[in-house]
Design an enzyme around this catalytic site. Sequence first.
Site, PDB file in Angstrom:
ATOM      1  N   GLU A 164      -2.491  15.483  68.766  1.00 54.36           N
ATOM      2  CA  GLU A 164      -3.836  14.899  68.762  1.00 54.36           C
ATOM      3  C   GLU A 164      -3.926  13.441  68.307  1.00 54.36           C
ATOM      4  OE1 GLU A 164      -6.408  17.502  66.506  1.00 54.36           O
ATOM      5  OE2 GLU A 164      -6.492  18.958  68.131  1.00 54.36           O
ATOM      6  N   GLU A 357      -3.255  24.882  70.788  1.00 57.72           N
ATOM      7  CA  GLU A 357      -4.151  25.371  69.723  1.00 57.72           C
ATOM      8  C   GLU A 357      -5.462  25.857  70.327  1.00 57.72           C
ATOM      9  OE1 GLU A 357      -5.017  22.539  66.583  1.00 57.72           O
ATOM     10  OE2 GLU A 357      -2.916  21.946  66.464  1.00 57.72           O
TER      11      GLU A 357
HETATM   12  C1  FCB Z   1      -6.979  20.525  65.114  1.00 60.80           C
HETATM   13  C2  FCB Z   1      -5.718  20.208  64.330  1.00 60.80           C
HETATM   14  C3  FCB Z   1      -5.220  21.350  63.485  1.00 60.80           C
HETATM   15  C4  FCB Z   1      -6.349  22.120  62.850  1.00 60.80           C
HETATM   16  C5  FCB Z   1      -7.400  22.487  63.867  1.00 60.80           C
HETATM   17  C6  FCB Z   1      -8.534  23.288  63.324  1.00 60.80           C
HETATM   18  O1  FCB Z   1      -7.657  19.348  65.369  1.00 60.80           O
HETATM   19  O2  FCB Z   1      -4.685  19.842  65.210  1.00 60.80           O
HETATM   20  O3  FCB Z   1      -4.303  20.837  62.564  1.00 60.80           O
HETATM   21  O4  FCB Z   1      -6.849  21.408  61.795  1.00 60.80           O
HETATM   22  O5  FCB Z   1      -7.903  21.331  64.465  1.00 60.80           O
END
Ligand code: FCB
Length: 454
Positions: A164, A357
């Site tokens: 990110e 994620e």
């Molecule tokens: C993302 C991050 C991760 C976590 C989630 C909830 O932005 O990559 O580390 O904090 O959000």
Amino acid sequence: MAKFPDNFVWGAAAASYQIEGAAYQDGRGQSVWDMYCRKPGMVWNGHTGDVACDHYNRYAEDVGLMKQLGLQAYRLSVAWPRIQPSGVGAPDERGLDFYDRLVDALLAAGITPWVTLFHWDFPLDLYHRGGWLNRDSADWFADYATHVVTRLSDRVKHWMTLNEPQVYIGAGHHEGRHAPGDQLAFKEVLLAGHHTLLAHGKSVQAIRASTKQPCRIGYAPVALSKMPLDPSSPADVAAARAKMFSISSQTAWTNTWWMDPVFLGQYPEDGLKFFGKDAPAVKPGDLETMSQPLDFCGVNIYQGQYVRAGKDGAPEEVPMPVGARLTAFDWYVTPDAMYWGPKYLHERYGKPIVITENGISSRDWVALDGKVHDEQRIDFTQRHLQEAARAIADGVPLETYFHWSFIDNFEWAHGYKHRFGMIFCDYEKGGARTIKESGHWYAKVIASNGESVG
Ligand code: FCB
């Protein structure tokens, strides 16, 4: 009935600073997050990652829990300051040894390690040398990558470079609400971004040069997903696609600024035009370096926005209706982001998609019956997986799903307020772990290869 391909991979993710703790153990250097947590007022209730889930010392127990969930893959990140405490120079064997032990434990449990090289714990000493604003940061990062890959690649075959960039560059260097907490001029923000994209490219080269076996490499930006308000309207479908891949404000929160250079070898034209003199000076060869061939497009998807074609056909974001579902983070629950995000990304970049994620923060605790009844996490995940299955049915090569997270952890500027895990971490009771109801549910999903998602 949801249908996932036989070779679909079911996983969960976490990141070094969020779970490891052991901030002063075995020679680990300081990172910008250690520094940021000590700035008064920056992290909720003054929390830090000093102890976190103490995963550094409890990794064997944690791998045992992952095995109980039936995880097939685990996405971890390596803490750069454990490998090179000051960010450069000879590696500290103790840091490498930890990831060695972790990888061995995972493999012994039948869990494939997927390793992210950078999930935000940038070495503090290198920040003092200019951090991402220093063009040398790309070489520092490639050197660090070489040490990690040289040590782990006899066993690790899946790599991700950066997690990110929108967040650590945007929230960290522009808005100041993440480490290192800077509010730079936009020109400098984009310069830091340019160097981090170079770091991505150079680390891909470093991985390919030092890997001991064939491997797959990806990248893990946020996918800011847009969905058509009316999916049966071709105009809305086109408008959402256009919005997802356009730049129309001075922000790091875009998809194309971070993905076009990597996958297409160019900065997006509308961004260059809109950012004007703030856009970075591109040296010959920079875009070639950034656009190293990748094996998959990893994306973090949490929520998306609805878009419709306005009167003149121009895309318009549609506010969420009153009463729309919200998580404890106040993020909207929009499962169809898991359909449209991967679909649009695959159309544009042509790569297999890995969900690096996806998850939900909810207000969990251990109930009187000893269980953690996180019904919302089950419902959230079920809905998102149904949409993933729909994308797959429509031909999107969505290969792998990592749930965020396998365990509750340090949620950056929000400290331990937010719980994202399928395993509860009882910080008050020395970090005792309890598998939540969602964890038991996910185990069944994995065992049925997704059929039980319905
Ligand atoms: C993302 C991050 C991760 C976590 C989630 C909830 O932005 O990559 O580390 O904090 O959000």
